[in-house]
Scaffold this active site. Structure first.
Site, PDB file in Angstrom:
ATOM      1  N   PHE A  20     -15.205  10.683   5.125  1.00 13.12           N
ATOM      2  CA  PHE A  20     -14.547  10.074   3.785  1.00 13.12           C
ATOM      3  C   PHE A  20     -14.720   8.508   4.187  1.00 13.12           C
ATOM      4  O   PHE A  20     -14.317   7.878   5.176  1.00 13.12           O
ATOM      5  CB  PHE A  20     -13.202  10.419   3.847  1.00 13.12           C
ATOM      6  CG  PHE A  20     -12.389   9.734   2.651  1.00 13.12           C
ATOM      7  CD1 PHE A  20     -12.388  10.374   1.426  1.00 13.12           C
ATOM      8  CD2 PHE A  20     -11.638   8.540   2.952  1.00 13.12           C
ATOM      9  CE1 PHE A  20     -11.733   9.723   0.442  1.00 13.12           C
ATOM     10  CE2 PHE A  20     -10.937   7.990   2.020  1.00 13.12           C
ATOM     11  CZ  PHE A  20     -11.038   8.425   0.812  1.00 13.12           C
ATOM     12  N   SER A  21     -14.840   7.983   3.122  1.00 10.16           N
ATOM     13  CA  SER A  21     -14.710   6.510   2.897  1.00 10.16           C
ATOM     14  C   SER A  21     -14.118   6.098   1.733  1.00 10.16           C
ATOM     15  O   SER A  21     -14.188   6.714   0.725  1.00 10.16           O
ATOM     16  CB  SER A  21     -16.257   5.866   2.983  1.00 10.16           C
ATOM     17  OG  SER A  21     -16.833   5.705   1.824  1.00 10.16           O
ATOM     18  N   ASP A  34      -6.756  -2.082   4.408  1.00 10.49           N
ATOM     19  CA  ASP A  34      -5.852  -3.255   3.928  1.00 10.49           C
ATOM     20  C   ASP A  34      -6.190  -4.702   4.472  1.00 10.49           C
ATOM     21  O   ASP A  34      -5.527  -5.525   4.125  1.00 10.49           O
ATOM     22  CB  ASP A  34      -4.492  -2.847   4.256  1.00 10.49           C
ATOM     23  CG  ASP A  34      -3.850  -1.670   3.507  1.00 10.49           C
ATOM     24  OD1 ASP A  34      -4.416  -1.471   2.395  1.00 10.49           O
ATOM     25  OD2 ASP A  34      -3.453  -0.892   4.253  1.00 10.49           O
ATOM     26  N   ASP A  84       0.753  -1.321   0.048  1.00 14.46           N
ATOM     27  CA  ASP A  84      -0.042  -0.195  -0.114  1.00 14.46           C
ATOM     28  C   ASP A  84       0.833   1.239   0.063  1.00 14.46           C
ATOM     29  O   ASP A  84       2.036   1.214   0.685  1.00 14.46           O
ATOM     30  CB  ASP A  84      -0.889  -0.061   1.282  1.00 14.46           C
ATOM     31  CG  ASP A  84      -1.768   1.164   1.288  1.00 14.46           C
ATOM     32  OD1 ASP A  84      -2.388   1.172   0.181  1.00 14.46           O
ATOM     33  OD2 ASP A  84      -2.012   1.854   2.452  1.00 14.46           O
ATOM     34  N   THR A 107     -17.079   6.001  -1.401  1.00 13.34           N
ATOM     35  CA  THR A 107     -17.353   6.984  -1.905  1.00 13.34           C
ATOM     36  C   THR A 107     -16.353   8.101  -2.219  1.00 13.34           C
ATOM     37  O   THR A 107     -16.349   8.795  -3.287  1.00 13.34           O
ATOM     38  CB  THR A 107     -18.192   8.079  -0.887  1.00 13.34           C
ATOM     39  OG1 THR A 107     -17.384   8.417   0.260  1.00 13.34           O
ATOM     40  CG2 THR A 107     -19.525   7.219  -0.480  1.00 13.34           C
ATOM     41  N   ASP A 161      -1.350  -0.927   6.478  1.00 15.31           N
ATOM     42  CA  ASP A 161      -1.327  -0.669   7.907  1.00 15.31           C
ATOM     43  C   ASP A 161      -2.895  -0.260   8.072  1.00 15.31           C
ATOM     44  O   ASP A 161      -2.963  -0.045   9.186  1.00 15.31           O
ATOM     45  CB  ASP A 161      -0.340   0.406   8.194  1.00 15.31           C
ATOM     46  CG  ASP A 161      -0.676   1.796   7.299  1.00 15.31           C
ATOM     47  OD1 ASP A 161      -1.455   1.479   6.359  1.00 15.31           O
ATOM     48  OD2 ASP A 161       0.038   2.872   7.585  1.00 15.31           O
TER      49      ASP A 161
END
Length: 676
Positions: free
Chosen positions: A371-372, A516, A303, A375, A512
């Site tokens: 925030f997601s 993830d 990531d 979206t 992390d």
């Protein structure tokens, strides 16, 4: 003392007097059949020693029979000593960790107030306050506040780290210390279930299970033992037929010399030492299987944020579209970031305050849009106005759904920012796009050279990120990875891993964040950062205490070293049987079949001396190889074919030659001493 020196010191500590004394005591305690049965080969050896001991009392005991019996018992004890010495390192590590784990008085919030409570009484879901100088009493996640935390007691690193609410740096570990700041922590593990407790349990070896490779090798060795046992039993009537009386000690000595005692004695130590070496590199492996499998990994998925980059992207510029003032853009971006507790959101507020002298103006009753990953936007709904910021496609879709138009220069602005390696965050109010905030990523120090080293080991490195293609490409080029997956949602990471696995690849995932977790669980090796969320640490089968994304280098080297060590010692164990055949077989039948004297190519002094010399060599080679089993065969970055040739040359050919020299030397010493 440097970090490398500390690790070497921890590695060499196993050979101190305390470790040897502990192992000596344990090697006697482990003679219990209940313990020995776990290692079938050594169990057969112990039963042979018992049978030989009984024969001393049943038959007139001579010096030869007594000597054989004593050496047989020493063979079993040396095998136990090897395993106990490896466990001693884990015990030493566990003792140091137990000093970190201690009862801590802390402040728990309850019923609108607070109370003082000891850490052992905390339950999952409790909220505690930890201020300056306080010891974090539990594993948990920071819910409020920010603090500088000293994690040296767990990681060995003296530099403090930042832990704060929001983002992926919320995880805290029991026993670490808050240096500055104040945080409210939600407990995620109860008494006896903390990360530290699991570490102690693992390093003590209490939950160590054999890996599939180790199990397969154990079955193979057991099969060989059974075959040689049948052969040895058949030799008793065969010897009588040819007029050679074979004593129980002699037959037992033959059996013990023929079965793979060397590798069977060292196999548990190799497995334990593999996990210990991982821990010495500040990697907590939840199972030996994870360490072993790391040696076969061919693709690494990382990531971007928090692993390749520092993680805290900072707002560096407001770029308005044509017809919009910079102040208008900064004000809207600031108000849209109200309630955004991520480092990125906070940096937007700081930049607006610095450049435009603005202050957030949010009335009571405003609705915060969180925030997601799905979206990919956030913002505030206030007084009939909808303020949004987020990824280009997410914000443009939002504006179009509300009947707005896309400014003609927006694409050019976002492409320019993205191509420079920064992340563009589009800002909108209702159906109007106002401009873009530029967020700058910072690569972790030395990341490029570490990636180059991974590639030299034949590994592919793939970066995954939620950023757009241009930003991802710029970061990928700068970091030096082999490929990237842009605009990745959690399910995209998961699907990518599944696709690669179907193609026969073994995947390691490093992450992390909570997003993830699915990928970490699906990957063959899931390495979670210790600074990450609890969900990530639970999903992975390894935890990196140093929060270093390239730590997988050490993990892979440990895994390859474990496999190489096991293969090398197995090769040696099998090949050194050749010399024992030439020592014992002629000695057993030479009186009945004098022509077998031609096989006595070592010119051993007598049949008794030949049997005893082979048996003594078989016993002493076990403690002689303990350092190699625990430290491991030195890892070299080379292909599998080259490694196989090297092992066959050193441990195969060496395993044939060394016993001839060793047995002959022991025979000469016995003869010189006038024993046989």
């Amino acid at each position: 003392m440097t970090k490398t020196e500390r690790r070497e010191a921890r590695s060499s500590a196993i050979f101190n007097k305390q470790a040897a004394a502990y192992a000596a005591v344990q090697s006697i305690k482990m003679l219990s059949p209940k313990v020995m049965i776990k290692n079938p080969v050594m169990f057969v050896t112990e039963m042979g020693a018992v049978l030989s001991t009984i024969s001393l009392f049943a038959v007139s005991a001579d010096a030869y029979a007594v000597s054989v019996t004593v050496v047989l018992w020493f063979t079993v004890i040396f095998a136990n000593f090897a395993e106990a010495l490896a466990e001693a390192k884990g015990k030493a590590g566990a003792d140091s960790l137990k000093q970190v784990r201690r009862e801590t008085v802390c402040t728990r919030f309850v019923d609108g107030g607070s109370e003082q409570i000891v850490s052992s009484e905390l339950k999952v879901g409790d909220r505690v306050l930890v201020a300056d100088g306080g010891i974090i009493p539990c594993d948990g996640e920071v819910d409020k506040g920010i603090a500088s935390v000293d994690e040296s007691a767990v990681t060995g690193e003296s530099a403090p780290v930042i832990r704060e609410s929001g983002g992926d740096r919320t995880g805290v570990t029991a026993g670490t210390k808050v240096l500055t700041g104040s945080i409210e922590v939600i407990v995620t593990a109860g008494a006896g279930e903390s990360f530290l407790d699991r570490m102690i349990s693992l390093v003590e070896g209490a939950v160590r299970q054999k890996t599939p490779n180790e199990l397969a090798l154990t079955v193979t060795l057991s099969g060989l033992t059974l075959a040689f046992l049948m052969v040895t039993v058949a030799l008793l009537p065969m010897g009588r037929y040819f007029g050679a009386e074979l004593s129980i000690p002699t037959l037992t000595a033959l059996l013990v010399c023929l079965i793979p005692t060397t590798i069977s004695a060292l196999l548990p130590a190799i497995g334990i030492a593999g996990m210990n070496r991982a821990l010495a590199a500040n990697i907590l492996a939840k199972s030996g299987k994870a360490v072993e499998l790391a040696g076969d990994i061919d693709t690494i998925l990382l990531d971007k944020t928090g692993t390749i980059t520092v993680g805290n992207r900072q707002a560096v510029e407001f770029v308005p579209v044509e017809g919009v003032t910079g102040r208008k853009l900064a004000e809207t971006a600031m108000n849209a970031s109200y309630g955004d507790t991520t480092p990125e959101g906070k940096s937007i507020v700081v930049l607006a305050e610095k450049l435009a002298g603005l202050e957030a103006d949010i009335p009571d009753g405003a609705e915060i849009i969180i925030f997601s990953a799905h979206t990919r936007l956030s913002g505030v709904d206030r007084e009939g106005r909808k303020l949004r910021k987020g990824a280009y496609d997410a914000v443009t879709a939002f504006v179009q759904q509300n009947g707005g138009l896309i400014p003609p220069d927006l694409k050019e602005i976002t492409d320019r920012i993205a191509s420079s390696g920064c992340t563009p965050i589009v800002v909108a109010e209702d159906n109007e796009i106002l401009g873009v905030v530029s967020l700058s990523d910072v690569l972790k120090a030395g990341i490029q050279s570490r990636f180059a080293r991974l590639r030299s080991m034949g590994l592919r490195i793939i970066m995954v990120t939620g950023d757009n293609h241009l930003t991802a490409k710029a970061i990928a080029d700068e970091a030096g990875v082999d490929g990237f997956v842009a605009e990745a949602k959690p399910e995209d990471k998961l699907n990518y891993i599944r696709k690669e696995q179907k193609g026969g690849r073994l995947i390691a995932m490093i992450g992390d964040g909570t997003n993830d977790a699915p990928a970490l669980a699906q990957a063959d090796i899931g390495v979670a950062m210790n600074s990450g969320t609890q969900a990530a640490k639970e999903a992975g089968n390894m935890v990196d205490l140093d929060n270093n994304p390239t730590k997988l280098i050490e993990v892979i080297e440990v895994g390859k070293q474990l496999l190489m060590t096991r293969g090398a010692l197995t090769t040696f164990s099998v090949s050194n049987d050749v010399a024992k055949y030439f020592a014992i077989i002629p000695a057993m039948f030479i009186l009945a079949m004098p022509h077998l004297a031609g096989l006595n190519i070592m010119r051993l002094a007598s049949p008794e001396s030949a049997v005893l010399s082979a048996l003594i060599f078989n016993a002493v080679v076990i403690p002689a190889l303990i350092p190699l089993a625990i430290k491991g065969v030195r890892f070299r970055a080379m292909g599998a074919d080259a490694l196989l040739r090297r092992n066959l040359l050193i441990y195969g050919l060496g395993g044939v030659i060394l016993p001839f020299a060793g047995i002959k030397l022991i025979d000469m010493l016995l003869s010189a001493a006038g024993i046989f």
